[in-house]
Write an enzyme that holds these catalytic residues in place. Structure first.
Site, PDB file in Angstrom:
ATOM      1  N   ARG A  44       0.844  -1.188   0.000  1.00 44.10           N
ATOM      2  CA  ARG A  44       0.000   0.000   0.000  1.00 44.10           C
ATOM      3  C   ARG A  44       0.888   1.249   0.000  1.00 44.10           C
ATOM      4  NH1 ARG A  44      -5.314   1.368   3.190  1.00 44.10           N
ATOM      5  NH2 ARG A  44      -5.549  -0.873   3.133  1.00 44.10           N
ATOM      6  N   THR A  50      -0.727   7.645  -1.204  1.00 45.99           N
ATOM      7  CA  THR A  50      -2.027   7.544  -1.896  1.00 45.99           C
ATOM      8  C   THR A  50      -2.928   6.489  -1.237  1.00 45.99           C
ATOM      9  OG1 THR A  50      -1.259   5.810  -3.373  1.00 45.99           O
ATOM     10  CG2 THR A  50      -0.922   8.087  -4.113  1.00 45.99           C
ATOM     11  N   ASP A  89      -5.167 -10.293  11.969  1.00 45.48           N
ATOM     12  CA  ASP A  89      -4.298 -10.216  10.789  1.00 45.48           C
ATOM     13  C   ASP A  89      -3.995 -11.635  10.299  1.00 45.48           C
ATOM     14  OD1 ASP A  89      -1.792 -10.209   9.214  1.00 45.48           O
ATOM     15  OD2 ASP A  89      -1.883  -8.058   9.602  1.00 45.48           O
ATOM     16  N   ASP A 131      -0.161 -12.514   9.811  1.00 48.09           N
ATOM     17  CA  ASP A 131       0.541 -12.707  11.090  1.00 48.09           C
ATOM     18  C   ASP A 131       0.136 -14.010  11.750  1.00 48.09           C
ATOM     19  OD1 ASP A 131       2.076 -10.460  10.964  1.00 48.09           O
ATOM     20  OD2 ASP A 131       0.761  -9.228  12.214  1.00 48.09           O
TER      21      ASP A 131
HETATM   22  N1  URA Z   1      -6.331  -8.184   6.407  1.00 44.19           N
HETATM   23  C1  URA Z   1      -6.308  -9.012   7.487  1.00 44.19           C
HETATM   24  O1  URA Z   1      -5.424  -9.853   7.616  1.00 44.19           O
HETATM   25  N2  URA Z   1      -7.288  -8.891   8.405  1.00 44.19           N
HETATM   26  C2  URA Z   1      -8.288  -7.985   8.308  1.00 44.19           C
HETATM   27  O2  URA Z   1      -9.170  -7.943   9.169  1.00 44.19           O
HETATM   28  C3  URA Z   1      -8.295  -7.131   7.177  1.00 44.19           C
HETATM   29  C4  URA Z   1      -7.300  -7.255   6.246  1.00 44.19           C
END
Ligand code: URA
Length: 209
Positions: free
Chosen positions: A104, A108, A200, A203
């Site tokens: 990302r 922007t 996530d 992770d």
């Molecule tokens: N990416 C993720 O790993 N978890 C989310 O909740 C949103 C995007």
């Protein structure tokens, strides 16, 4: 217009509950994502065309059905998408696997491609783009753009959990791409996480923080 399929099979929903649970550790999380990816692959391949071939059983000749020469490409969006690949390959072992990496842009906030490696025969393959989470939809839209730019014509998008915002974004940008999800959650929070979601995905899959 794109169709959205929510796979509500009890096995998928059961496993998804433990994927969401915050105390599920890396090993179990990884195994459960792999299992759900296999179950979703079973559903997503429902429309594969069949043809009849002649075979001989130990007792007679007969005609029987086989999948008719479909070439499939599985495209994980780096990095969390990788967690779904092996589960899909269990059912489609001859599929080729391409990778798309996006980051990302801090200014922007738009996704920018940093890595693309696809099978050489892009135009002849049907693609399944995979990412466990469809949040804002930015990465999914860009990954699909990337595939189409290189000649892909038939694309499906598959994820575990989607936010309504992400589904809308993909539907608007790519009305020809059907979306396959295990759960449609409530919304995104201010940090872009899906609520209730699973946290996530990258992770939790790779044990990083
Ligand atoms: N990416 C993720 O790993 N978890 C989310 O909740 C949103 C995007």
């Amino acid at each position: 217009m794109a169709k959205v399929y929510v796979f509500d099979h009890p096995l998928i929903q059961h496993k998804l509950t433990y994927i969401r649970e915050k105390d599920t550790g890396t090993k179990d999380f990884r195994e459960l994502v792999d299992e759900v990816a296999t179950l979703m692959a079973f559903e997503i391949t429902r429309d594969m065309p069949l043809e009849e071939i002649e075979i001989e059983t130990p007792v007679s000749k007969t005609k029987s059905k086989v999948i008719s020469g479909k070439k499939i490409g599985v495209i994980p969006i780096l990095r969390a998408g990788i967690g779904m690949v092996d589960g899909i390959l269990k059912l489609i072992p001859a599929a080729k696997v391409g990778h798309i990496g996006l980051y990302r842009d801090p200014e922007t906030l738009m996704p920018v491609e940093y890595y693309v490696k696809l099978p050489s025969d892009v135009e002849e393959r049907d693609f399944i783009v995979v990412d466990p989470m469809l949040a804002t939809g930015g990465s999914a839209v860009e990954a699909i753009n990337s595939l189409k730019k290189r000649g892909a014509k038939n694309i499906k998008f598959m994820c575990l959990i989607a936010a309504p915002e992400g589904v809308e974004a993909v539907k608007n940008a790519h009305p020809d791409v059907d979306i396959y999800i295990a759960a449609l959650d409530e919304r995104l929070n201010e940090k872009g996480y899906i609520i209730p979601g699973l946290g996530d995905a990258g992770d939790r899959l790779f044990g990083t923080k």
